[in-house]
Design a protein around this motif. Structure first.
Motif, short mmCIF file in Angstrom:
data_model
loop_
_atom_site.label_atom_id
_atom_site.label_comp_id
_atom_site.label_asym_id
_atom_site.label_seq_id
_atom_site.Cartn_x
_atom_site.Cartn_y
_atom_site.Cartn_z
N LEU A 155 0.83 -1.21 0.00
CA LEU A 155 0.00 0.00 0.00
C LEU A 155 0.86 1.25 0.00
O LEU A 155 0.62 2.20 -0.78
N GLY A 156 1.89 1.29 0.85
CA GLY A 156 2.75 2.47 0.93
C GLY A 156 3.47 2.74 -0.37
O GLY A 156 3.54 3.89 -0.83
N PHE A 157 4.02 1.71 -0.99
CA PHE A 157 4.69 1.87 -2.28
C PHE A 157 3.72 2.41 -3.32
O PHE A 157 4.05 3.32 -4.08
N SER A 158 2.53 1.85 -3.36
CA SER A 158 1.53 2.24 -4.36
C SER A 158 1.11 3.69 -4.20
O SER A 158 0.93 4.41 -5.19
N LEU A 159 0.97 4.14 -2.95
CA LEU A 159 0.59 5.52 -2.69
C LEU A 159 1.74 6.48 -3.00
O LEU A 159 1.56 7.51 -3.65
N SER A 162 4.40 13.34 -0.23
CA SER A 162 3.25 12.78 -0.94
C SER A 162 2.20 12.25 0.03
O SER A 162 1.02 12.16 -0.31
N ALA A 163 2.64 11.88 1.24
CA ALA A 163 1.71 11.40 2.27
C ALA A 163 1.15 12.55 3.11
O ALA A 163 0.43 12.32 4.07
N ASP A 164 1.50 13.80 2.75
CA ASP A 164 1.03 14.99 3.45
C ASP A 164 1.50 15.03 4.90
O ASP A 164 0.79 15.49 5.79
#
Length: 278
Positions: free
Chosen positions: A64-68, A227-229
């Motif tokens: 999930l983290g890689f994809s986001l 990118s994760a704010d």
């Protein structure tokens, strides 16, 4: 038996090996714990997109983290399903994602095999190589410098794999006061941060905190954090010039050389409060 079968141990994070250690003029046989790294294939709707060398744990967080962070998905609900499949030569993370994201992925698909030390490996163009994240959108919050030191102390006690092997990086999620809420470890610093961001997203934690990494702050560590704010990235080592410029451009507070109650602020100093000594 194939060579790959001899090399890969996909079901363990570390293993015990017999070594010879030379110390104080003596050569002795001893047992040592070493970290494992395994090829991890990111597969979307049946199509392989990337192969990473990583520590084989917290793989749902990693996927999930890689994809986001790569912009493949925009939110966790875009990941419909994931199946972790062990092969003799590695692990496949078989993901089912929303059709619109899969179509976009096919348009910019590239090979990034072995991407553990360089954020540009496999990029097909200069435009793909550097992706500027949007400006931090979260609430305006400030951190006391003491929060950094608290997080450092707590992280040192929560790196179990590093304690056994001495070979892994860690990324920690700390709240405004520096309390460490999550830790993810991996042989690759980028992978550890992907796992952490995946865990934060899956657990729906509020983004009122900061990331502490046990590594240097490369441009990609800045890109993933922004990118994760997440408003602040703290590294125990140095940032690169590109990382500083990217952090400045997207409004990220970037701190380096955070060790033994000292640190250097490279961007976003307005978020960090320091006590003035008389």
């Amino acid at each position: 038996m194939k060579t790959a079968e001899l090399l890969i141990a996909p079901d363990t994070t570390d293993s015990c090996v017999t070594v010879l250690k030379y110390e104080h003029g003596e050569l002795r046989e001893r047992q040592d714990q070493v970290a494992e790294e395994v090829p991890i294939a990111m597969i979307y709707n049946g199509i392989s997109h990337a192969v990473m060398l990583a520590t084989p744990d917290n793989l749902t967080d990693f996927a999930l983290g890689f994809s986001l962070c790569e912009g493949i998905l925009s939110k966790s609900s875009d990941l419909y399903d994931i199946e972790i499949v062990e092969r003799v030569n590695g692990i496949e993370l078989q993901m089912e994602i929303a059709t619109e994201h899969f179509v976009h992925l096919k348009e910019r698909r590239r090979s990034m095999a072995g991407r553990t030390g360089c954020g540009l490996c496999g990029s097909e163009s200069l435009e793909q190589a550097i992706r500027m994240p949007r400006r931090i959108q979260g609430p305006e919050i400030t951190f006391d410098a003491d929060a950094i030191y608290r997080a450092q102390r707590e992280l040192q006690t929560q790196q179990a794999l590093q304690g056994r092997t001495g070979a892994t990086h860690a990324s920690a999620w700390a709240d405004v006061n520096g309390k460490v809420l999550l830790v993810r470890e991996d042989v690759g610093r980028h992978n550890a941060l992907d796992k952490l961001i995946g865990a934060i997203t899956r657990q729906q934690l509020p983004h009122e905190g900061f990331v502490l990494t046990s590594s240097r702050a490369s441009y990609e560590m800045v890109q993933k954090t922004a990118s994760a704010d997440i408003p602040m990235l703290v590294a125990i080592s140095a940032p690169t010039g590109l990382a500083i410029r990217m952090a400045t451009g997207c409004g990220l507070t970037l701190v380096g050389f955070a060790r033994k109650e000292q640190h250097v602020v490279y961007s976003g100093a307005e978020r960090l409060l320091h006590k003035e000594l008389a």
